[in-house]
Write a protein that holds these residues in place. Structure first.
Motif, mmCIF file in Angstrom:
data_model
loop_
_atom_site.group_PDB
_atom_site.id
_atom_site.type_symbol
_atom_site.label_atom_id
_atom_site.label_comp_id
_atom_site.label_asym_id
_atom_site.label_seq_id
_atom_site.Cartn_x
_atom_site.Cartn_y
_atom_site.Cartn_z
ATOM 1 N N ARG A 80 39.262 45.411 49.749
ATOM 2 C CA ARG A 80 40.081 46.564 49.405
ATOM 3 C C ARG A 80 39.480 47.791 50.059
ATOM 4 O O ARG A 80 38.305 47.817 50.381
ATOM 5 C CB ARG A 80 40.128 46.759 47.890
ATOM 6 C CG ARG A 80 40.946 45.687 47.199
ATOM 7 C CD ARG A 80 41.003 45.942 45.741
ATOM 8 N NE ARG A 80 39.673 45.637 45.182
ATOM 9 C CZ ARG A 80 39.293 45.923 43.966
ATOM 10 N NH1 ARG A 80 40.100 46.539 43.160
ATOM 11 N NH2 ARG A 80 38.106 45.609 43.540
ATOM 12 N N GLN A 141 42.840 39.683 35.796
ATOM 13 C CA GLN A 141 42.921 41.015 36.393
ATOM 14 C C GLN A 141 44.386 41.353 36.635
ATOM 15 O O GLN A 141 45.042 40.784 37.495
ATOM 16 C CB GLN A 141 42.114 41.045 37.689
ATOM 17 C CG GLN A 141 40.650 40.776 37.411
ATOM 18 C CD GLN A 141 39.894 40.336 38.632
ATOM 19 O OE1 GLN A 141 40.475 39.909 39.608
ATOM 20 N NE2 GLN A 141 38.577 40.442 38.569
ATOM 21 N N THR A 142 44.870 42.316 35.866
ATOM 22 C CA THR A 142 46.298 42.633 35.903
ATOM 23 C C THR A 142 46.723 43.370 37.163
ATOM 24 O O THR A 142 47.906 43.421 37.481
ATOM 25 C CB THR A 142 46.680 43.498 34.693
ATOM 26 O OG1 THR A 142 45.878 44.680 34.701
ATOM 27 C CG2 THR A 142 46.455 42.736 33.406
ATOM 28 N N TRP A 143 45.780 43.949 37.927
ATOM 29 C CA TRP A 143 46.144 44.682 39.136
ATOM 30 C C TRP A 143 46.546 43.760 40.272
ATOM 31 O O TRP A 143 47.136 44.184 41.249
ATOM 32 C CB TRP A 143 45.005 45.596 39.586
ATOM 33 C CG TRP A 143 43.709 44.882 39.845
ATOM 34 C CD1 TRP A 143 42.699 44.682 38.949
ATOM 35 C CD2 TRP A 143 43.291 44.277 41.062
ATOM 36 N NE1 TRP A 143 41.672 43.985 39.531
ATOM 37 C CE2 TRP A 143 42.006 43.728 40.836
ATOM 38 C CE3 TRP A 143 43.849 44.132 42.319
ATOM 39 C CZ2 TRP A 143 41.297 43.051 41.818
ATOM 40 C CZ3 TRP A 143 43.126 43.463 43.299
ATOM 41 C CH2 TRP A 143 41.867 42.939 43.038
ATOM 42 N N ARG A 144 46.241 42.484 40.145
ATOM 43 C CA ARG A 144 46.591 41.547 41.210
ATOM 44 C C ARG A 144 48.071 41.205 41.137
ATOM 45 O O ARG A 144 48.642 41.084 40.070
ATOM 46 C CB ARG A 144 45.762 40.282 41.107
ATOM 47 C CG ARG A 144 44.299 40.568 41.356
ATOM 48 C CD ARG A 144 43.545 39.313 41.550
ATOM 49 N NE ARG A 144 42.130 39.609 41.726
ATOM 50 C CZ ARG A 144 41.270 38.753 42.216
ATOM 51 N NH1 ARG A 144 41.659 37.565 42.589
ATOM 52 N NH2 ARG A 144 40.016 39.071 42.350
ATOM 53 N N HIS A 150 46.806 36.840 46.364
ATOM 54 C CA HIS A 150 46.081 37.775 45.498
ATOM 55 C C HIS A 150 45.090 37.039 44.605
ATOM 56 O O HIS A 150 44.249 37.667 43.971
ATOM 57 C CB HIS A 150 47.055 38.568 44.625
ATOM 58 C CG HIS A 150 47.805 39.605 45.380
ATOM 59 N ND1 HIS A 150 47.239 40.787 45.780
ATOM 60 C CD2 HIS A 150 49.084 39.623 45.831
ATOM 61 C CE1 HIS A 150 48.131 41.501 46.438
ATOM 62 N NE2 HIS A 150 49.256 40.817 46.483
#
Length: 160
Positions: A80, A141-144, A150
């Motif tokens: 990232r 991990q909810t941001w994925r 991902h």
């Protein structure tokens, strides 16, 4: 009083083509035919930039994907960026680049252009699966996002 020539008037009043949304001739995309590049360019130019796809984004995404896979080493780790803006993420994060390629594939008409781009992306996906490791804790991990790409292990040292 002297007059300006008509060609000089046209040149003076002409705005750059990029401001119209169409960048003129489609850019050449490596390993894709001219027809496919034209179809991709037409789709990129058809919609406003805020819908997630702008002129030249597919070419940048494919370049990012190839650059990532050209790195040496067996296990590659997805990176990232520090700033997190869309332009930087598209150029460096292979997962964001793959998201954009999935968006382009969904928007292309189901003809030769989609098949050709899908075949190229399938080759790159196969190598990405082979050279990266799955993350067993990705679901926490909810941001994925929702794509399988991902769910790979991220390099956590690159943004420190």
């Amino acid at each position: 009083m002297p007059r300006k020539r008509p060609g000089a008037l046209r040149a003076q009043n002409q705005m750059p083509r990029r401001m119209y949304g169409s960048a003129g001739a489609p850019p050449r995309i490596d390993r894709l035919s001219g027809r496919t590049a034209s179809a991709i360019h037409a789709e990129e130019s058809r919609r406003p930039r805020d819908e997630g796809l702008g002129p030249g984004d597919t070419r940048i995404a494919l370049k990012c994907f190839r650059t990532f896979l050209a790195r040496p080493g067996r296990p590659l780790y997805v990176r990232r960026t520090v700033c997190g803006c869309d332009d930087c993420e598209l150029g460096e994060n292979v997962a964001v680049a793959r998201d954009l390629l999935a968006l382009v594939l969904s928007r292309l008409p189901p003809h030769r252009a989609r098949r050709e781009l899908a075949a190229l992306v399938a080759e790159l996906d196969e190598e990405l699966r082979r050279r990266t490791l799955p993350d067993p804790f990705a679901y926490r991990q909810t941001w994925r996002g929702g794509g399988w790409w991902h769910g790979r292990i991220y390099d956590e040292t690159c943004h420190l």
